[in-house]
Design an enzyme around this catalytic site. Structure first.
Site, PDB file in Angstrom:
ATOM      1  N   ASP A  67       0.892  -1.055  -0.006  1.00 12.25           N
ATOM      2  CA  ASP A  67       0.299   0.246  -0.471  1.00 12.25           C
ATOM      3  C   ASP A  67       1.300   1.358  -0.167  1.00 12.25           C
ATOM      4  O   ASP A  67       1.735   1.175   0.382  1.00 12.25           O
ATOM      5  CB  ASP A  67      -0.392  -0.109   0.976  1.00 12.25           C
ATOM      6  CG  ASP A  67      -0.125  -0.880   2.597  1.00 12.25           C
ATOM      7  OD1 ASP A  67       0.747  -0.071   2.806  1.00 12.25           O
ATOM      8  OD2 ASP A  67      -1.052  -0.421   3.676  1.00 12.25           O
ATOM      9  N   ASP A 136      -7.821  -2.131  13.810  1.00  9.75           N
ATOM     10  CA  ASP A 136      -8.742  -2.103  13.765  1.00  9.75           C
ATOM     11  C   ASP A 136      -8.832  -3.884  13.203  1.00  9.75           C
ATOM     12  O   ASP A 136      -9.924  -4.126  12.685  1.00  9.75           O
ATOM     13  CB  ASP A 136      -9.728  -1.349  12.884  1.00  9.75           C
ATOM     14  CG  ASP A 136      -8.683  -0.861  11.555  1.00  9.75           C
ATOM     15  OD1 ASP A 136      -7.654  -1.962  11.449  1.00  9.75           O
ATOM     16  OD2 ASP A 136      -8.981   0.319  11.210  1.00  9.75           O
ATOM     17  N   HIS A 138      -7.139  -4.456  10.331  1.00  6.25           N
ATOM     18  CA  HIS A 138      -6.901  -4.387   8.558  1.00  6.25           C
ATOM     19  C   HIS A 138      -5.176  -5.206   8.472  1.00  6.25           C
ATOM     20  O   HIS A 138      -4.463  -5.071   8.785  1.00  6.25           O
ATOM     21  CB  HIS A 138      -6.806  -3.309   9.011  1.00  6.25           C
ATOM     22  CG  HIS A 138      -5.703  -2.405   8.381  1.00  6.25           C
ATOM     23  ND1 HIS A 138      -5.729  -0.812   9.433  1.00  6.25           N
ATOM     24  CD2 HIS A 138      -4.861  -2.111   9.225  1.00  6.25           C
ATOM     25  CE1 HIS A 138      -4.770  -0.084   9.467  1.00  6.25           C
ATOM     26  NE2 HIS A 138      -3.847  -0.861   9.511  1.00  6.25           N
ATOM     27  N   GLU A 143      -9.956  -1.989   5.753  1.00  3.42           N
ATOM     28  CA  GLU A 143     -10.289  -1.208   6.615  1.00  3.42           C
ATOM     29  C   GLU A 143     -11.688  -2.224   6.698  1.00  3.42           C
ATOM     30  O   GLU A 143     -11.822  -2.908   5.626  1.00  3.42           O
ATOM     31  CB  GLU A 143     -10.731   0.565   6.712  1.00  3.42           C
ATOM     32  CG  GLU A 143      -9.959   1.628   6.589  1.00  3.42           C
ATOM     33  CD  GLU A 143      -8.334   1.203   7.462  1.00  3.42           C
ATOM     34  OE1 GLU A 143      -8.839   0.005   8.129  1.00  3.42           O
ATOM     35  OE2 GLU A 143      -8.175   2.097   7.985  1.00  3.42           O
TER      36      GLU A 143
HETATM   37  C1  GLP Z   1      -0.821   0.880   8.809  1.00  2.08           C
HETATM   38  C2  GLP Z   1       0.255  -0.293   7.287  1.00  2.08           C
HETATM   39  C3  GLP Z   1      -0.596  -1.438   7.606  1.00  2.08           C
HETATM   40  C4  GLP Z   1       0.324  -1.879   9.193  1.00  2.08           C
HETATM   41  C5  GLP Z   1      -0.381  -1.081  10.199  1.00  2.08           C
HETATM   42  C6  GLP Z   1      -0.230  -1.792  11.478  1.00  2.08           C
HETATM   43  O1  GLP Z   1      -1.764   1.308   8.593  1.00  2.08           O
HETATM   44  N1  GLP Z   1      -0.581   0.422   6.208  1.00  2.08           N
HETATM   45  O2  GLP Z   1       0.384  -2.344   6.460  1.00  2.08           O
HETATM   46  O3  GLP Z   1      -0.397  -3.586   9.129  1.00  2.08           O
HETATM   47  O4  GLP Z   1      -0.385  -0.048  10.129  1.00  2.08           O
HETATM   48  O5  GLP Z   1       1.412  -0.658  11.502  1.00  2.08           O
HETATM   49  P1  GLP Z   1       2.178  -1.023  12.920  1.00  2.08           P
HETATM   50  O6  GLP Z   1       2.891  -2.211  12.528  1.00  2.08           O
HETATM   51  O7  GLP Z   1       3.403   0.486  13.095  1.00  2.08           O
HETATM   52  O8  GLP Z   1       1.391  -1.127  14.203  1.00  2.08           O
END
Ligand code: GLP
Length: 260
Positions: A67, A136, A138, A143
């Site tokens: 993404d 959440d 995802h 989402e």
């Molecule tokens: C973002 C990314 C996800 C990732 C999430 C959690 O939303 N798009 O791919 O899994 O963050 O991030 P973190 O590892 O910093 O908690």
């Protein structure tokens, strides 16, 4: 789904990196799906270490990132382009033309998304997709209520995700509201999925994803539909799991288990 619980973040990262390294040793031209966020940083550091110290070779690897934020130029320190180059790509030997990251600044998003899907297909598909998880539930930026068969597309971020990611920006208003993301369906097409999660803040999402019903309200629960999904968590992220003993038993018995 295989659930591997490790003592801490460092061990979680090592086990995940080992799975990636094993793939590259058996398939040097593997197609890797990459994830951003703070969780996979340890995994990337370990892969860089294996590259430097144990000649883990990325020269024939192709990558696809999950993404990117819409509206951030590649040079923006919070763009996922910047993140990947900073933490991983500049430290290993993946040919730059083999690196694919969704564009957050294209003039035609739907055409770009179609091209991205096509490009994944042309390389033979993703062999191993690395994933993190949002609080959440995802995966990528899919989402809650994202279709479980969605493909790469534009997505509006949830309030919870904007709040979570505000820590990386100067002001909450600076967090982009839109992202371009692989869909849940795109992710499920990868031949192997490796999801990493660490810390208390992920315990609820992990419990829902691994042991809850398959639902678009928790898009990580779609991993239950995949034939080769591995969830690697540290103690804190595992704290909401009810089948913990069973997972530990399977993992400990694995070397002696009958081969599939
Ligand atoms: C973002 C990314 C996800 C990732 C999430 C959690 O939303 N798009 O791919 O899994 O963050 O991030 P973190 O590892 O910093 O908690």
């Amino acid at each position: 789904m295989e659930v591997i619980v490790q003592r801490d973040y460092a061990e979680m990262s090592k086990v995940a990196a080992q799975i990636v390294a094993e793939l590259l040793n058996t398939k040097p031209n593997a197609v890797l799906g990459m994830a951003t966020g703070s969780t996979p940083l340890g995994l990337y550091q370990e892969l860089v270490r294996l590259h430097n110290k144990e000649q883990l070779d990325f020269s024939r690897v192709t990558t696809f990132n999950l993404d990117e934020y819409v509206g951030l130029p590649m040079s923006h320190p919070q763009s996922y382009h910047y993140f990947m180059h900073e933490h991983f790509f500049q430290h290993v030997n993946i040919p730059p033309h083999n690196i694919n990251i969704p564009s957050g600044t294209t003039s035609n998003y739907s055409a770009f998304c179609e091209w991205y899907e096509r490009r994944i297909g042309e390389t033979g598909g993703i062999d191993l997709q690395i994933l993190g998880i949002g609080t959440d539930g995802h995966i990528a930026f899919n989402e809650p209520t994202s279709s479980l068969s969605s493909r790469t597309r534009l997505k509006t971020l949830s309030k919870q995700t904007i709040d979570d990611n505000a820590r990386f920006f100067e002001r909450r208003e600076d967090v982009p509201v839109y992202a371009i993301t692989m869909g849940v369906g795109t992710i499920l097409n990868a031949r192997k999925l490796v999801l990493v999660a660490s810390g208390k803040s992920k315990a609820k999402a992990i419990a829902q994803a691994v042991e809850g019903p398959v639902t678009s309200m928790v898009t990580a629960s779609a991993l239950q539909l995949h034939r080769d999904a591995i969830v690697i968590v540290d103690e804190e992220a595992a704290s909401g799991l009810t089948m913990r003993e069973y997972y530990d038993f399977i993992y400990a018995a694995k070397p002696a288990a009958p081969r599939a």
